[in-house]
Design a protein around this motif. Structure first.
Motif, mmCIF file in Angstrom:
data_model
loop_
_atom_site.group_PDB
_atom_site.id
_atom_site.type_symbol
_atom_site.label_atom_id
_atom_site.label_comp_id
_atom_site.label_asym_id
_atom_site.label_seq_id
_atom_site.Cartn_x
_atom_site.Cartn_y
_atom_site.Cartn_z
ATOM 1 N N TYR A 1 0.795 -1.053 0.003
ATOM 2 C CA TYR A 1 0.108 0.047 -0.111
ATOM 3 C C TYR A 1 0.893 1.327 0.223
ATOM 4 O O TYR A 1 0.683 2.064 -0.778
ATOM 5 N N HIS A 2 1.873 1.237 0.748
ATOM 6 C CA HIS A 2 2.822 2.423 1.122
ATOM 7 C C HIS A 2 3.753 2.531 -0.404
ATOM 8 O O HIS A 2 3.700 3.658 -1.019
ATOM 9 N N ALA A 3 4.119 1.640 -0.649
ATOM 10 C CA ALA A 3 4.648 1.830 -2.065
ATOM 11 C C ALA A 3 3.942 2.218 -3.418
ATOM 12 O O ALA A 3 4.353 3.074 -4.187
ATOM 13 N N ASP B 1 3.383 9.844 0.597
ATOM 14 C CA ASP B 1 3.612 9.248 -0.907
ATOM 15 C C ASP B 1 4.654 9.938 -1.751
ATOM 16 O O ASP B 1 4.408 9.958 -2.822
ATOM 17 N N GLU B 2 5.798 10.267 -1.213
ATOM 18 C CA GLU B 2 7.118 10.592 -1.634
ATOM 19 C C GLU B 2 8.245 9.577 -1.269
ATOM 20 O O GLU B 2 8.682 9.891 0.037
ATOM 21 N N ALA B 3 8.896 8.988 -1.998
ATOM 22 C CA ALA B 3 9.813 8.227 -1.697
ATOM 23 C C ALA B 3 11.102 8.903 -1.406
ATOM 24 O O ALA B 3 11.499 9.948 -2.251
ATOM 25 N N SER C 1 11.775 1.626 -3.368
ATOM 26 C CA SER C 1 12.022 2.533 -2.309
ATOM 27 C C SER C 1 11.839 1.585 -0.946
ATOM 28 O O SER C 1 11.793 0.295 -0.857
ATOM 29 N N PHE C 2 12.118 2.469 0.244
ATOM 30 C CA PHE C 2 12.009 1.797 1.543
ATOM 31 C C PHE C 2 10.827 0.913 1.660
ATOM 32 O O PHE C 2 10.997 -0.135 2.285
ATOM 33 N N ALA D 1 7.942 -4.426 2.008
ATOM 34 C CA ALA D 1 7.040 -5.174 1.334
ATOM 35 C C ALA D 1 7.624 -6.484 1.351
ATOM 36 O O ALA D 1 7.346 -7.843 1.344
ATOM 37 N N VAL D 2 9.127 -6.597 0.207
ATOM 38 C CA VAL D 2 9.595 -7.641 -0.215
ATOM 39 C C VAL D 2 10.127 -8.492 1.134
ATOM 40 O O VAL D 2 9.993 -9.664 1.097
#
Length: 161
Positions: free
Chosen positions: A90-92, A127-129, A137-138, A143-144
């Motif tokens: 969701y974040h990514a 919403d900005e990496a 991104s972080f 997530a991975v």
């Protein structure tokens, strides 16, 4: 049956080391690299704060011959990391502008004082990496890693049967 705790011990140890290394890396980037976390970043750490001591406890329980209790902890760790992987996706996705981020997207920050009063402090947005590595991104890396840790913990819990 004497070998039953062995997979649980190995998986618990691997999950402990990987989760600890991941959260220490995140904290290192924050404190040494100057990358301030947003609200979602802080929420994504909860799974690690739970999993590190839980995996260590699972390792200890497995070594004591209590593989059943250790397996329960591994199931809980797997569930926590599955939820965390979903939060990371969701974040990514919000960073990649696939969908909107949360309304409370400006993260917390410390007020700083300068010679003329309060100094402008950056607003950390969800919403900005702020950092990318190999195209992720972080949040995406979280997530991975969370998905891998969830799979490992689930494997360890199931393998011990």
């Amino acid at each position: 049956m004497a070998q039953a705790p062995r997979p649980v011990m190995m998986v618990s140890g691997v999950v402990f080391v990987l989760a600890l290394a991941t959260i220490l890396t995140a904290l290192g980037f924050e404190h040494l690299g100057g990358y301030a976390p947003c609200q979602l970043c802080l929420q994504e750490r909860y799974a690690y704060y739970f999993a590190v001591p839980a995996a260590l406890l699972a390792l200890i329980l497995a070594r004591m011959g209590l593989a059943g209790a250790a397996r329960v902890l591994l199931v809980l760790i797997a569930l926590a990391f599955m939820a965390n992987a979903a939060l990371g996706v969701y974040h990514a996705g919000a960073e990649w502008k696939w969908w909107p981020g949360p309304d409370t997207c400006g993260g917390g920050f410390d007020l700083k004082w300068g010679k003329d009063g309060i100094v402008d402090t950056p607003v950390i947005r969800c919403d900005e990496a702020t950092w990318w590595f190999l195209g992720l991104s972080f949040a995406a890396w979280n997530a991975v890693v969370s998905a891998v840790l969830a799979a490992l913990a689930a494997f360890g819990a199931a393998r011990a049967r």
